[in-house]
Design an enzyme around this catalytic site. Structure first.
Site, PDB file in Angstrom:
ATOM      1  N   HIS A 102      -0.743  37.834  -5.855  1.00  0.00           N
ATOM      2  CA  HIS A 102      -0.802  36.438  -6.308  1.00  0.00           C
ATOM      3  C   HIS A 102       0.224  36.167  -7.396  1.00  0.00           C
ATOM      4  CE1 HIS A 102      -3.175  38.633  -9.263  1.00  0.00           C
ATOM      5  NE2 HIS A 102      -2.947  37.648 -10.108  1.00  0.00           N
ATOM      6  N   ASP A 104       0.047  33.991 -10.872  1.00  0.00           N
ATOM      7  CA  ASP A 104      -1.065  33.467 -11.669  1.00  0.00           C
ATOM      8  C   ASP A 104      -1.147  31.936 -11.614  1.00  0.00           C
ATOM      9  OD1 ASP A 104      -2.030  35.921 -12.558  1.00  0.00           O
ATOM     10  OD2 ASP A 104      -0.758  35.944 -14.337  1.00  0.00           O
ATOM     11  N   HIS A 250       1.990  39.713  -8.262  1.00  0.00           N
ATOM     12  CA  HIS A 250       1.462  40.989  -8.737  1.00  0.00           C
ATOM     13  C   HIS A 250       0.047  41.201  -8.223  1.00  0.00           C
ATOM     14  CE1 HIS A 250       0.365  37.909 -11.638  1.00  0.00           C
ATOM     15  NE2 HIS A 250      -0.730  38.604 -11.876  1.00  0.00           N
ATOM     16  N   ARG A 265      -4.713  39.081 -21.349  1.00  0.00           N
ATOM     17  CA  ARG A 265      -3.522  38.322 -20.922  1.00  0.00           C
ATOM     18  C   ARG A 265      -3.352  37.030 -21.702  1.00  0.00           C
ATOM     19  NH1 ARG A 265      -4.050  36.088 -15.114  1.00  0.00           N
ATOM     20  NH2 ARG A 265      -4.409  34.071 -16.092  1.00  0.00           N
TER      21      ARG A 265
HETATM   22 FE   LIG Z   1      -2.735  37.889 -12.209  1.00  0.00          FE
END
Ligand SMILES: [Fe+2]
Length: 274
Positions: A102, A104, A250, A265
């Site tokens: 995907h 993000d 990723h 994150r």
């Molecule tokens: Fe991600």
């Protein structure tokens, strides 16, 4: 003016570099910020080791690139005053998340420019993260396929999060839950074209019959899963990764489901894909 020399060692021929010469536990100078930005455009994913960051330092890295995003659903450190830091945890009772390719938050109208992910609890083995270079994947297509894809748009939907969202989070998610983006986007800084559909959030190609859309998307998902477009990172505690979300995808490798793993994150808001 002081200049900053970063040393970047490529991970693979197409993607990613392990970078030394930067200490993000110190205030980030404009020169360092510029050098990191330059390296990111060149390598697309940057890996740093031994960055024992406070939440403020973590956020400061993201702010070198732009305004920080607050995720409508994923748990964060908001109780400590850091809603911009999302927490991704897995372990014996918590399955891995993000174990499919995907980009993000591609379902929002202005999806992220990039993300800064740091390793907090890292298992002795397993839980690596992989990235794929969408520019290289686009370049590897035939001219005919590139032409076919060039005018197409696809719908992206964050509905996958509704199952784990409470009523308030659903309301937040609904504000920016679907977006139509080009199948091939042009990177706003490098001008390079890259594939911008992903198997987590993209639901269909606009204007096509369901079978046609499915065939093209499944071809592209198989194509981007080719290892020549990838790099794979072995985490250690205090490893930190910055990636360009506009030209990469990723996924985590969910190979050891028993071992506790926690990464955090910070996500940088980007511009509307074109
Ligand atoms: Fe991600």
């Amino acid at each position: 003016m002081n200049t900053v020399e970063l040393h970047a060692e490529k991970l693979t021929a197409t993607l990613g570099a392990e970078v030394t010469g930067a200490d993000f536990t110190q205030p980030i100078s404009p020169e360092l910020s510029k050098a990191v930005h330059h390296a990111l455009l060149e390598h697309r994913v940057l890996f740093f080791r031994d960055q024992d960051l406070t939440p403020e330092q973590h956020k400061a890295i993201g702010r070198c690139f732009g305004e920080l995003h607050i995720h409508p659903v994923i748990p964060s450190r908001k109780e400590e005053g850091h809603p911009e830091i999302v927490v991704l945890e897995s372990g014996p009772k918590l399955p891995f998340v993000a174990d499919r390719w995907h980009s993000d938050v591609s379902f929002e109208r202005r999806p992220p420019l990039g993300s800064v992910l740091r390793g907090v609890v890292i298992p002795d083995q397993g839980g690596d993260t992989m990235w794929a270079n969408m520019t290289a994947a686009y370049d590897a297509l035939s001219d005919s396929m590139q032409r076919l894809l060039s005018d197409l748009e696809a719908e992206n939907d964050g509905g996958v999060f509704t199952a784990v969202a409470d009523a308030n989070q659903r309301k937040e998610l609904a504000k920016d839950q679907t977006a139509t983006h080009p199948v091939i986007r042009t990177h706003p800084e490098t001008g390079r074209k890259g594939i911008y559909v992903n198997s987590t959030f993209t639901t269909k190609i606009v204007g096509m019959k369901p079978d046609e859309s499915k065939a093209i998307l499944s071809f592209l998902y198989t194509h981007i899963a080719s290892p020549e477009f990838h790099c794979r990172f072995r985490w250690r505690k205090n490893s930190m990764v910055i990636w360009d979300n506009r030209c990469t995808q990723h996924r985590v490798v969910s190979d050891d489901i028993r071992a506790p793993r926690r990464v955090e994150r910070v996500t940088i808001i980007g511009d509307e894909p074109h």
